[in-house]
Every structure is written in structure tokens, then in C-alpha cells.
Design a protein around this motif. Sequence first.
Motif, mmCIF file in Angstrom:
data_model
loop_
_atom_site.group_PDB
_atom_site.id
_atom_site.type_symbol
_atom_site.label_atom_id
_atom_site.label_comp_id
_atom_site.label_asym_id
_atom_site.label_seq_id
_atom_site.Cartn_x
_atom_site.Cartn_y
_atom_site.Cartn_z
ATOM 1 N N TYR A 29 41.201 32.115 29.459
ATOM 2 C CA TYR A 29 40.271 32.275 28.329
ATOM 3 C C TYR A 29 40.415 31.124 27.333
ATOM 4 N N SER A 30 41.656 30.772 27.003
ATOM 5 C CA SER A 30 41.880 29.686 26.043
ATOM 6 C C SER A 30 41.352 28.361 26.580
ATOM 7 N N PHE A 31 41.541 28.134 27.876
ATOM 8 C CA PHE A 31 41.063 26.879 28.470
ATOM 9 C C PHE A 31 39.540 26.802 28.422
ATOM 10 N N ILE A 32 38.874 27.904 28.798
ATOM 11 C CA ILE A 32 37.406 27.901 28.803
ATOM 12 C C ILE A 32 36.868 27.783 27.382
ATOM 13 N N ALA A 33 37.519 28.469 26.431
ATOM 14 C CA ALA A 33 37.058 28.412 25.041
ATOM 15 C C ALA A 33 37.148 26.996 24.479
ATOM 16 N N ARG A 34 38.188 26.253 24.877
ATOM 17 C CA ARG A 34 38.319 24.865 24.409
ATOM 18 C C ARG A 34 37.442 23.914 25.219
ATOM 19 N N ALA A 63 33.807 31.828 19.983
ATOM 20 C CA ALA A 63 34.604 31.464 21.159
ATOM 21 C C ALA A 63 34.382 32.458 22.292
ATOM 22 N N VAL A 64 34.333 33.748 21.952
ATOM 23 C CA VAL A 64 34.096 34.775 22.974
ATOM 24 C C VAL A 64 32.726 34.596 23.616
ATOM 25 N N LEU A 65 31.728 34.335 22.798
ATOM 26 C CA LEU A 65 30.377 34.144 23.325
ATOM 27 C C LEU A 65 30.285 32.895 24.195
ATOM 28 N N ARG A 66 31.008 31.850 23.831
ATOM 29 C CA ARG A 66 31.013 30.639 24.657
ATOM 30 C C ARG A 66 31.641 30.913 26.015
ATOM 31 N N VAL A 67 32.742 31.677 26.025
ATOM 32 C CA VAL A 67 33.402 32.017 27.290
ATOM 33 C C VAL A 67 32.478 32.855 28.166
ATOM 34 N N LEU A 68 31.833 33.868 27.568
ATOM 35 C CA LEU A 68 30.926 34.720 28.341
ATOM 36 C C LEU A 68 29.747 33.923 28.889
ATOM 37 N N THR A 69 29.228 33.008 28.066
ATOM 38 C CA THR A 69 28.119 32.173 28.522
ATOM 39 C C THR A 69 28.543 31.263 29.666
#
Length: 228
Positions: A29-34, A63-69
Amino acid sequence: MSSLKGDFGRGLIVVGPVLVTLVLLYILYSFIARFTPAVLINADVLGVFLPGVNEFVLAQLAAVLRVLTFVALLCLAMYGIGQTTDTTTGEVLEGIVDYLANRVPLIRVIYNASKTATETALGAGDTLQTPVRLETWNGLRMTAFKTGRTTTDGRVLLFLPTSPNITTGFVLEVSPEEITELDETVEEALTRVVSAGFGDADRAEADIDELSLSVVGEMEIERGPPKK
């Protein structure tokens, strides 16, 4: 003391995999968020739709929305690629990718290893077929899987995976009369191999209980009603 160690070990068996899974998910999650750019989805954009919300909360929500997208787009891309591979164009493109990847020494090893692991883990229903039991030597039996292919002299090609890592193993050429098909699915057999044999514990206990109930029932029937 032994009871304390046993209880601690059983608790670790239950909690350990959960903690490892959570840690890996957090790292992913942290990797995808960054990794995903915050141009379209950021705290400022969300602030327009959610006025009065704390800036820190908006940043975390963004950040959560970016990961989900990112995950949604990745799933759509993999689905589209999967649909394309069923066509002639997709087969040609896959062949080109394989050819290019196998031309670079280091990339070739990583590419082939990851491809084999993915096909074995996710595509087991297509790459591995009926599970069989194979007697190797001195009465020792092992679990293998039919690959659906045979040699020119009629021998069956089997894949014998190692435990608990099923991405490695051996390719065997065996006569059809030397193997015994198992009355279980590929998933059940793989579970036993991956769990180093412990995946059958629940099934074995159920079989033992069923056998005990059958024996007790037969004894009661043979004994008959009590004499008066």
C-alpha cells in the motif's frame, strides 16, 4: 514450561501469518501510494468536495483513493491483456515479449522464473491437471500432477513439485501403469504440498471420526436391543 511453549507456539502459528500478511499489505500500500502521481487526486482537490475536513485526513483519504484507482486500472489492464492473448495478435505479441526477454541474460532468468511461478500459482487449473500418486523407491509415494502431455514412446509427463515451494520441482516421464490418480482436486493436492502435509489434518480427522462412528454404529446393530 512445555505447556507454556506449546501454547505460545500455537498462538504464533495463528497470529504469525496474519501479521506477515498485514505487513506485506502495508508495504504494498505504501509503495503504491507513493508511486501513483498526486496530480488528479490530492488533498486540495478533495477539499473542494469535503470542506471543513482536516488537511491530514484529506491527505490520507487522497492516498487511499489513489491506491484504489491504481489497483482498479491495473485489474482492467490485466483483464484486457488476458482477453488479447486469446487472439492471434496477442499470441504474436506474447511471443515477441518472450523472445526479447530471453535475449538478455539476467532478465531471462528473472522473467522465466516469475512467469513459471505465476503460471503455477495462479494458472494451476490450466497448467496442472489430475493429481496422481507416484511410488518412487522402497515403497515411498509422492504427489505429482499430470501436465497433459506425453512422450513419443507413450510415457506420461508429470510435474513433481517440492514442498512448500511449489514453483520448483521435477519433470518426470512415467509409464501410465505406474501412477494412481487421486480422488481430489488440484487445489486440494496443492494445499497438501504447500502446507508440507499439514493441509490434510482436518480431512484426516474427519475421516477418523467418520470411521469411528461407522464402527460404533455397526457394533450397536450387531449387538441388538438389550435382552429383558
